[in-house]
Design a protein around this motif. Structure first.
Motif, short mmCIF file in Angstrom:
data_model
loop_
_atom_site.label_atom_id
_atom_site.label_comp_id
_atom_site.label_asym_id
_atom_site.label_seq_id
_atom_site.Cartn_x
_atom_site.Cartn_y
_atom_site.Cartn_z
N ASN A 109 2.57 1.87 -3.40
CA ASN A 109 1.68 2.48 -4.38
C ASN A 109 1.44 3.96 -4.10
O ASN A 109 1.26 4.76 -5.03
CB ASN A 109 0.35 1.73 -4.41
CG ASN A 109 0.42 0.45 -5.22
OD1 ASN A 109 0.61 0.47 -6.42
ND2 ASN A 109 0.30 -0.69 -4.54
N GLU A 110 1.44 4.34 -2.84
CA GLU A 110 1.24 5.75 -2.48
C GLU A 110 2.49 6.59 -2.72
O GLU A 110 2.39 7.77 -3.07
CB GLU A 110 0.86 5.85 -1.00
CG GLU A 110 -0.50 5.27 -0.66
CD GLU A 110 -0.74 5.22 0.84
OE1 GLU A 110 0.23 5.44 1.62
OE2 GLU A 110 -1.88 4.98 1.25
N THR A 111 3.66 5.99 -2.55
CA THR A 111 4.91 6.76 -2.55
C THR A 111 5.56 6.87 -3.92
O THR A 111 6.23 7.88 -4.22
CB THR A 111 5.89 6.14 -1.54
OG1 THR A 111 5.24 6.01 -0.27
CG2 THR A 111 7.13 7.01 -1.37
N TRP A 169 12.78 8.32 -1.49
CA TRP A 169 11.95 9.26 -0.72
C TRP A 169 12.81 10.02 0.29
O TRP A 169 12.73 11.25 0.39
CB TRP A 169 10.84 8.46 -0.03
CG TRP A 169 9.81 9.27 0.67
CD1 TRP A 169 9.17 10.40 0.22
CD2 TRP A 169 9.25 9.01 1.97
NE1 TRP A 169 8.26 10.84 1.14
CE2 TRP A 169 8.29 10.00 2.23
CE3 TRP A 169 9.47 8.00 2.91
CZ2 TRP A 169 7.55 10.04 3.41
CZ3 TRP A 169 8.73 8.03 4.09
CH2 TRP A 169 7.79 9.04 4.33
N VAL A 190 0.84 -1.20 0.00
CA VAL A 190 0.00 0.00 0.00
C VAL A 190 0.87 1.25 0.00
O VAL A 190 0.63 2.20 -0.77
CB VAL A 190 -0.94 0.00 1.23
CG1 VAL A 190 -1.66 1.34 1.35
CG2 VAL A 190 -1.95 -1.14 1.13
N TRP A 191 1.91 1.25 0.84
CA TRP A 191 2.81 2.41 0.92
C TRP A 191 3.58 2.58 -0.38
O TRP A 191 3.83 3.70 -0.83
CB TRP A 191 3.75 2.24 2.10
CG TRP A 191 4.64 3.42 2.35
CD1 TRP A 191 4.33 4.58 3.02
CD2 TRP A 191 6.00 3.57 1.92
NE1 TRP A 191 5.40 5.43 3.03
CE2 TRP A 191 6.44 4.83 2.37
CE3 TRP A 191 6.88 2.75 1.21
CZ2 TRP A 191 7.73 5.30 2.14
CZ3 TRP A 191 8.17 3.21 0.97
CH2 TRP A 191 8.58 4.47 1.43
#
Length: 349
Positions: free
Chosen positions: A164-166, A306, A161-162
């Motif tokens: 795909n968000e990042t 990131w 999930v992270w």
């Protein structure tokens, strides 16, 4: 780990004395890492590590602290968090405890959630041999087995999930070939996660960050003696995930040449063989190991991109170079047979 929050000596002294650790004698910021504020704290009763959590929320922290306490109680070399005697431990099944319930292992320092844990003995081995990798593989399997009855559940917060968000956040900072690779690998991992083989993977609490600098070995000993693993720390990326992902994170650090990002067959074989001696992999795990090695490389390439391009201010902060895990990912995707060859003698055993 970088110092984001400066802690006053007097405030740290008040905490350790409340915890029954005696007066504070020394407080030193720890360099390295990029997530939390960490200090070595020397008290009248021994050596400890004080951690202030900079990103994790207070309601997320009991999972990590209780997992460490759970593993330490089962004899694993994990730093045990120090409890506040003034806070009563929650009773009953922990899954029914509200997220905002008091946690005797969680404290507050400088307005941030904090924990105090035992400081482990030994040193990190940044140039591990096959013998070090075997020690690590055995310990990892024992940790997975020991955590099977840990009742709390919390997703891996740096999981799919992270990712795909990042990924959309870091795309503007990388070149076209990197964008192509990142998008293609993310699509591949989303596809894998929807497969029946992935659903069959055993899972439970995982460390998810067991790099060389998060493991300690005994110092001294006779020349030529086998290494002895004395501790595993920094559980603050832990979560409920597949054990194969955890194993893959280890293989992508312990069995990789840091200078080139290339696979080291001897160290990989030692780590895998020792792990399987304690907990044999099932058929789905064997089939998906190459894919999970790619997943583990992708996770750390994303997080390093990131941290590198969107850093936070901190003293002692030095972000890791993201190109290392780009090389590892390209190697894992181009040469999936490397790990398949390592598995062949294990499958025949």
């Amino acid at each position: 780990m970088a110092v984001f929050t400066e802690v006053e000596f007097g405030e740290a002294d008040a905490l350790v004395q409340r915890l029954g650790m005696g007066a504070l004698r020394d407080l030193r910021g720890i360099q390295g890492g990029i997530e939390n504020t960490n200090y070595f704290a020397t008290t009248e009763s021994g050596e400890f590590v004080l951690t202030l959590f900079e990103r994790l929320r207070a309601e997320q922290l009991p999972y990590y602290l209780c997992l460490m306490k759970h593993l330490a109680a089962r004899g694993l070399p994990v730093p045990e968090p120090v409890a506040d005697p003034a806070v009563e431990a929650p009773k009953g099944h922990v899954l029914t405890i509200p997220a905002n319930a008091p946690c005797e292992l969680l404290h507050t320092v400088a307005g941030k959630p904090a924990a105090v844990v035992q400081r482990l003995s030994g040193h990190s081995e940044l140039a591990p041999t096959a013998a070090h990798c075997a020690e690590l593989g055995s310990m990892l399997a024992r940790m997975h087995i020991a955590a099977r009855d840990f009742p709390r559940i919390q997703p891996n917060l740096r999981g799919l999930v992270w990712w795909n968000e990042t990924v959309p956040v870091v795309l503007p900072y990388i070149d076209e070939s990197q964008v192509t690779l990142l998008r293609a690998e993310l699509a591949y991992q989303n596809h894998i996660a929807e497969s029946s083989a992935y659903a069959a993977l055993p899972r439970g609490p995982v460390h998810a960050d067991m790099f060389r600098d998060n493991v300690m070995f005994a110092t001294g000993g006779e020349p030529g003696s086998a290494p002895l693993l004395t501790g595993v720390f920094d559980f603050y990326f832990a979560g409920t995930d597949t054990w194969l992902f955890d194993l893959s994170v280890c293989l992508n650090d312990w069995a990789i040449d840091l200078a080139t990002g290339e696979h080291d067959a001897a160290r990989a074989d030692a780590l895998l063989s020792a792990y399987e001696t304690v907990r044999p992999l099932n058929a789905s795990e064997r089939a998906l190991l190459p894919a999970m090695l790619r997943a583990a490389a992708l996770r750390f390439w994303i997080s390093r991109l990131w941290d590198f391009h969107l850093p936070r201010e901190a003293s002692m902060l030095k972000p890791h170079d993201p190109t290392h895990f780009e090389r590892v990912l390209r190697g894992r995707a181009t040469h999936p047979h490397a790990m398949a060859q390592a598995l062949e003698p294990l499958m025949a055993a």
